[in-house]
Design an enzyme around this catalytic site. Structure first.
Site, short mmCIF file in Angstrom:
data_model
loop_
_atom_site.label_atom_id
_atom_site.label_comp_id
_atom_site.label_asym_id
_atom_site.label_seq_id
_atom_site.Cartn_x
_atom_site.Cartn_y
_atom_site.Cartn_z
N GLY A 35 0.60 2.15 0.68
CA GLY A 35 -0.36 1.78 -0.29
C GLY A 35 -1.81 1.74 0.22
N ARG A 78 3.40 7.86 1.50
CA ARG A 78 4.68 7.05 1.66
C ARG A 78 5.49 8.08 2.19
NH1 ARG A 78 3.75 1.83 -0.16
NH2 ARG A 78 2.78 1.60 -2.16
N ASP A 87 4.49 -3.43 5.45
CA ASP A 87 5.82 -3.49 6.17
C ASP A 87 6.66 -1.98 6.35
OD1 ASP A 87 6.02 -3.28 3.49
OD2 ASP A 87 7.49 -5.01 3.19
N THR A 100 -2.95 -3.94 3.59
CA THR A 100 -2.24 -3.89 2.37
C THR A 100 -2.80 -4.98 1.35
OG1 THR A 100 -0.19 -4.59 1.05
CG2 THR A 100 -0.29 -5.27 3.33
N ASP A 153 -1.29 -6.67 -0.68
CA ASP A 153 -0.19 -7.74 -1.01
C ASP A 153 -0.22 -9.01 -0.03
OD1 ASP A 153 0.50 -5.97 -2.80
OD2 ASP A 153 2.36 -5.21 -1.95
N ASP A 166 1.61 -9.64 2.34
CA ASP A 166 3.02 -10.12 2.39
C ASP A 166 3.86 -9.73 3.76
OD1 ASP A 166 2.78 -7.26 2.22
OD2 ASP A 166 4.41 -7.01 1.09
N ARG A 183 3.69 -6.35 -5.18
CA ARG A 183 5.35 -6.16 -4.95
C ARG A 183 6.10 -7.42 -5.20
NH1 ARG A 183 6.68 -1.01 -2.68
NH2 ARG A 183 4.60 -0.91 -1.67
O1 F6P Z 1 2.08 -2.48 -1.57
C1 F6P Z 1 0.94 -2.03 -2.37
C2 F6P Z 1 1.15 -2.18 -3.67
O2 F6P Z 1 -0.05 -2.05 -4.40
C3 F6P Z 1 1.99 -2.96 -4.37
O3 F6P Z 1 1.25 -4.07 -4.66
C4 F6P Z 1 2.51 -2.43 -5.69
O4 F6P Z 1 3.63 -2.91 -6.00
C5 F6P Z 1 2.80 -0.97 -4.90
O5 F6P Z 1 1.89 -0.87 -3.67
C6 F6P Z 1 2.43 0.24 -5.82
O6 F6P Z 1 2.65 1.66 -5.11
P1 F6P Z 1 2.37 2.77 -5.71
O7 F6P Z 1 0.89 3.34 -5.62
O8 F6P Z 1 3.19 3.65 -4.98
O9 F6P Z 1 2.66 3.14 -7.15
#
Ligand code: F6P
Length: 328
Positions: A15, A76, A107, A130, A132, A134, A176
């Site tokens: 992300g 991803r 991660d 990120t 998050d 995390d 997340r």
């Molecule tokens: O890891 C960053 C994040 O924004 C999280 O907070 C969220 O759960 C996820 O990515 C959303 O992912 P995507 O953009 O693939 O929907």
């Protein structure tokens, strides 16, 4: 493993997060300062597999420090999860004479970096990017501070309409499986209640109790911040539950979503990105590999990927107490 480094690759993966551009810029300019070439890899590991790269010079990254997103774009990449994908990536690493790699991401990106490094005896360092926050072993990740400010600004606006209509707003924020955004933005925005996945007893019962005490204390509107991770019920189920059991509440739901990942990075994120980007190149030149460059007590530090990826982050319990007291 150490050999003379003449060319470093840099990519952003997972992300996107505000401040990733500032981190790329720092890596590129640190390379320049050491007389090393730098290759930008597009779309994370996908660009490694597809050989989609561009040379980057100090001037290539002009006017990027203030921009959200990542100009190298991110992905991803499912193919990279398989060993065959990493073999393809490594072939392109060799073809382009890349001696070491900087991976900016979260991660999932570090897990991929760790595998690439171990399977192909290749030098890799990570920079935590990120929203998050995390990742273990770093006080902050790049993008987190900006996301917090974005959430607080959004909730301030929601509060205007909530108080005008005596309403209860359930506001879902990202993170997340981590409650860092919810807890910190919740305190900063003056939320009446904050539900996070790390604490089981911060579930629906606590919410109901808190709504009752809020009413008794004379509150006419309320903001509840709900982390997107597992808090026992999703936000729509939560709304239905509250409507059923406290029909006197006029409830609305607001899911902030991907707007939390956008926008110009805050100064704190820009400075963090610059610090970690410079240290990442230093670390590679010192022969470090398989480490994340984190920040601890304001110093950039090298943290083994295995530590960064462990799930042993401790929740700041004092913040829970602060949230309880300041929401009275
Ligand atoms: O890891 C960053 C994040 O924004 C999280 O907070 C969220 O759960 C996820 O990515 C959303 O992912 P995507 O953009 O693939 O929907």
């Amino acid at each position: 493993m150490t050999k003379e480094i003449k060319k470093i690759g840099v990519l952003t993966s997972g992300g996107d997060a505000p401040g990733m551009n500032a981190a790329i810029r720092a890596v590129v300019r640190a390379c320049s300062s050491h007389g090393i070439e730098c290759l930008g890899i597009y779309e994370g590991y996908k660009g490694l597999i597809e050989d989609n790269m561009i040379p980057l010079y100090a001037r290539s990254v002009a006017n990027t420090i203030n921009k959200g997103g990542t100009f190298l774009r991110s992905a991803r990449c499912l193919e990279f999860i398989e060993p065959e994908g990493r073999v393809k990536a490594y072939e392109n690493i060799k073809k382009n004479n890349i001696d070491a790699l900087v991976v900016i991401g979260g991660d999932g990106s570090f897990t991929g970096a760790q595998k690439l490094s171990k399977e192909h005896n290749f030098q890799v360092v990570g920079i935590p990017g990120t929203i998050d926050n995390d990742i273990c072993g770093t006080d902050y990740t790049i993008g987190y501070d900006t996301a917090l400010n974005t959430v607080v600004e959004a909730v301030d606006k929601i509060r205007d309409t909530a108080s005008s209509h005596n309403r209860l707003f359930l506001v879902e924020v990202m993170g997340r499986d981590a409650g860092d955004i919810a807890l910190n933005a919740g305190i900063g925005a003056g939320a009446e209640e904050i539900l996070i996945p790390e604490i089981e007893n911060l579930g629906i019962d606590r919410l109901m109790h808190s709504l009752d005490t809020s009413r008794e204390s004379g509150k006419t509107s309320s903001i509840v911040i709900v982390a997107e991770g597992n808090t026992g019920m999703n936000i729509l189920e939560m709304r239905d539950y509250v409507c059923k059991h406290r029909p006197d509440y006029d409830v609305r739901v607001s899911v902030l979503g991907h707007m939390q990942r956008g926008g110009a990075p805050s100064c704190a994120d820009r400075v963090l990105a610059c610090k970690l980007g410079v240290k990442a190149v230093d670390a590679l030149l010192e022969g470090q590999t398989n480490v994340m460059i984190g920040v601890s007590h304001r110093q950039a530090v090298c943290v083994d990927f295995s530590v960064a990826l462990s799930k042993e982050r401790e929740l700041d319990k004092e913040l829970l107490r602060v949230a309880d007291i300041t929401s009275l």
